[in-house]
Motif scaffolding. Structure first.
Motif, PDB file in Angstrom:
ATOM      1  N   GLY A  29      14.459   1.343 -33.959  1.00  0.00           N
ATOM      2  CA  GLY A  29      14.133   0.845 -35.284  1.00  0.00           C
ATOM      3  C   GLY A  29      15.210   1.206 -36.280  1.00  0.00           C
ATOM      4  O   GLY A  29      15.934   2.193 -36.088  1.00  0.00           O
ATOM      5  N   PRO A  30      15.343   0.431 -37.355  1.00  0.00           N
ATOM      6  CA  PRO A  30      16.364   0.732 -38.357  1.00  0.00           C
ATOM      7  C   PRO A  30      15.939   1.879 -39.260  1.00  0.00           C
ATOM      8  O   PRO A  30      14.751   2.150 -39.441  1.00  0.00           O
ATOM      9  N   GLY A  31      16.928   2.568 -39.821  1.00  0.00           N
ATOM     10  CA  GLY A  31      16.613   3.652 -40.733  1.00  0.00           C
ATOM     11  C   GLY A  31      17.827   4.507 -41.026  1.00  0.00           C
ATOM     12  O   GLY A  31      18.956   4.188 -40.640  1.00  0.00           O
ATOM     13  N   VAL A  32      17.581   5.609 -41.725  1.00  0.00           N
ATOM     14  CA  VAL A  32      18.619   6.584 -42.055  1.00  0.00           C
ATOM     15  C   VAL A  32      18.595   7.677 -40.995  1.00  0.00           C
ATOM     16  O   VAL A  32      17.530   8.232 -40.680  1.00  0.00           O
ATOM     17  N   PHE A  33      19.770   8.004 -40.456  1.00  0.00           N
ATOM     18  CA  PHE A  33      19.876   8.982 -39.376  1.00  0.00           C
ATOM     19  C   PHE A  33      20.856  10.097 -39.774  1.00  0.00           C
ATOM     20  O   PHE A  33      21.670   9.941 -40.691  1.00  0.00           O
ATOM     21  N   PHE A  34      20.752  11.196 -39.032  1.00  0.00           N
ATOM     22  CA  PHE A  34      21.611  12.367 -39.258  1.00  0.00           C
ATOM     23  C   PHE A  34      22.153  12.837 -37.912  1.00  0.00           C
ATOM     24  O   PHE A  34      21.439  12.849 -36.905  1.00  0.00           O
ATOM     25  N   ALA A  35      23.425  13.229 -37.905  1.00  0.00           N
ATOM     26  CA  ALA A  35      24.026  13.831 -36.714  1.00  0.00           C
ATOM     27  C   ALA A  35      24.995  14.912 -37.181  1.00  0.00           C
ATOM     28  O   ALA A  35      25.519  14.849 -38.300  1.00  0.00           O
ATOM     29  N   HIS A  36      25.224  15.895 -36.332  1.00  0.00           N
ATOM     30  CA  HIS A  36      26.191  16.916 -36.711  1.00  0.00           C
ATOM     31  C   HIS A  36      26.954  17.440 -35.499  1.00  0.00           C
ATOM     32  O   HIS A  36      26.537  17.300 -34.350  1.00  0.00           O
ATOM     33  N   SER A  37      28.122  18.024 -35.821  1.00  0.00           N
ATOM     34  CA  SER A  37      28.957  18.703 -34.842  1.00  0.00           C
ATOM     35  C   SER A  37      28.994  20.176 -35.208  1.00  0.00           C
ATOM     36  O   SER A  37      29.125  20.534 -36.385  1.00  0.00           O
ATOM     37  N   PRO A  57      16.254  10.991 -36.743  1.00  0.00           N
ATOM     38  CA  PRO A  57      15.904  10.128 -37.875  1.00  0.00           C
ATOM     39  C   PRO A  57      15.528  10.945 -39.109  1.00  0.00           C
ATOM     40  O   PRO A  57      14.874  11.981 -39.016  1.00  0.00           O
ATOM     41  N   ILE A  58      15.941  10.451 -40.269  1.00  0.00           N
ATOM     42  CA  ILE A  58      15.509  10.999 -41.546  1.00  0.00           C
ATOM     43  C   ILE A  58      14.365  10.165 -42.103  1.00  0.00           C
ATOM     44  O   ILE A  58      13.343  10.688 -42.544  1.00  0.00           O
ATOM     45  N   VAL A  59      14.502   8.839 -42.066  1.00  0.00           N
ATOM     46  CA  VAL A  59      13.445   7.929 -42.504  1.00  0.00           C
ATOM     47  C   VAL A  59      13.692   6.578 -41.847  1.00  0.00           C
ATOM     48  O   VAL A  59      14.845   6.156 -41.695  1.00  0.00           O
ATOM     49  N   TYR A  60      12.634   5.931 -41.414  1.00  0.00           N
ATOM     50  CA  TYR A  60      12.734   4.577 -40.882  1.00  0.00           C
ATOM     51  C   TYR A  60      12.456   3.569 -41.987  1.00  0.00           C
ATOM     52  O   TYR A  60      11.603   3.803 -42.855  1.00  0.00           O
ATOM     53  N   GLY A  61      13.137   2.425 -41.925  1.00  0.00           N
ATOM     54  CA  GLY A  61      12.938   1.368 -42.896  1.00  0.00           C
ATOM     55  C   GLY A  61      13.977   0.283 -42.678  1.00  0.00           C
ATOM     56  O   GLY A  61      15.103   0.567 -42.271  1.00  0.00           O
TER      57      GLY A  61
END
Length: 302
Positions: free
Chosen positions: A181-189, A201-205
């Motif tokens: 699903g589409p939305g705002v995502f977060f990733a880190h190294s 996911p941070i929020v779907y929308g």
């Protein structure tokens, strides 16, 4: 002989009271009692951020130049003037490059870059590279997220990046249309951009959202255009565990009825600043609005 204790029996008129009340009424009454019991808890939950009364405003000026929010206020984002890194097996989207520059404990000035690289089918990869000489040379690009399934080409919001020089963590936030699903995502190294861990996911929308991110020590803050709001609004997510877990999400950072878009954020200790652009109708110039707050002690389990 010991006297037996008399057995307690309800008075005859009430002996079968429970049986006389329909079960649906009993369930409704129980729900009301539980709701009333939760009211004091809801009243005590003031949210994780104590916002300062009022906001500050300044005219945006040149709307074509990137800007960022710092502890010293709104500044033009000069980091974006660095020489861009080489692309990653595709075509870099113009305007999608974002760069964060920080000085680490050893005195090195390190830059972390992220950008969208388009595939032949118009889906995109999110990639990153690092530089130790202000962008004159870059490390080989590495993958941040390859799960985009849209056909938007370069018609997508730019990602956001923050580099926490004390820990060596590179934090990235972005809008992506994934299989789930589409939305705002977060990733880190966790190793200065050499390897990025699985996105969360941070929020779907469905509505594409511009994002910003900031980090200070263990605290990571993601702000975004709320993809589910009926009118423009800025959402916020907070982590006190270097982005391993976002303890609080779906925090509304902009006041009600504010036509808030294009967010930015800064964090220093517990002091939080969130900014956005308001574009009034007509010929009025756009303005940057800044709201300040403090993360409450213990609000995130710290």
């Amino acid at each position: 002989m010991a006297r037996s204790r008399p057995e307690c029996r309800p008075a005859a008129p009430f002996a079968n009271l429970r049986a006389m009340i329909p079960s649906s009424w009993r369930h409704a009454a129980r729900a009301c009692v539980l709701a009333l019991a939760m009211l004091p808890l809801a009243a005590c939950d003031r949210g994780p951020v104590e916002w300062t009364e009022g906001t500050s405003r300044q005219e945006l000026g040149d709307t074509t130049r990137p800007w960022r929010l710092t502890a010293n206020g709104v500044q033009r984002d000069v980091a974006q003037d660095a020489v861009p890194p080489a692309d990653y097996q595709g075509r870099a989207c113009p305007g999608s490059l974002r760069i964060a520059v920080e000085r680490d404990a050893r005195g090195r000035t390190l830059a972390a870059a992220v950008w969208w690289s388009i595939r032949p089918d118009s889906s995109a990869r999110l990639v990153s590279a690092m530089s130790a000489d202000l962008g004159r040379t870059w490390s080989p690009p590495v993958m941040v997220d390859s799960l985009d399934r849209s056909g938007r080409g370069c018609a997508r919001p730019a990602p956001a990046v923050a580099f926490e020089s004390r820990s060596g963590y590179v934090h990235v936030a972005y809008f992506l249309e994934a299989v789930e699903g589409p939305g705002v995502f977060f990733a880190h190294s966790m190793d200065e951009g050499q390897l990025f861990h699985a996105p969360v996911p941070i929020v779907y929308g469905e509505r594409p959202s511009r994002v910003a991110i900031a980090a200070s020590g263990d605290t990571v803050v993601v702000v975004y255009e709320d993809p589910n709001a009926r009118q423009p609004a800025i959402g916020l997510a907070l982590s006190r565990t270097q982005g391993h877990l976002f303890e609080r999400k779906a925090i509304t950072a902009s006041p009600p009825a504010a036509p808030a878009r294009e967010p930015q954020v800064s964090i220093a200790g517990r002091t939080l600043q969130v900014a956005w652009v308001e574009r009034p109708p007509g010929d009025a110039p756009p303005a940057i609005v800044v709201r300040r707050g403090e993360i409450r002690e213990g609000a995130l389990g710290d």
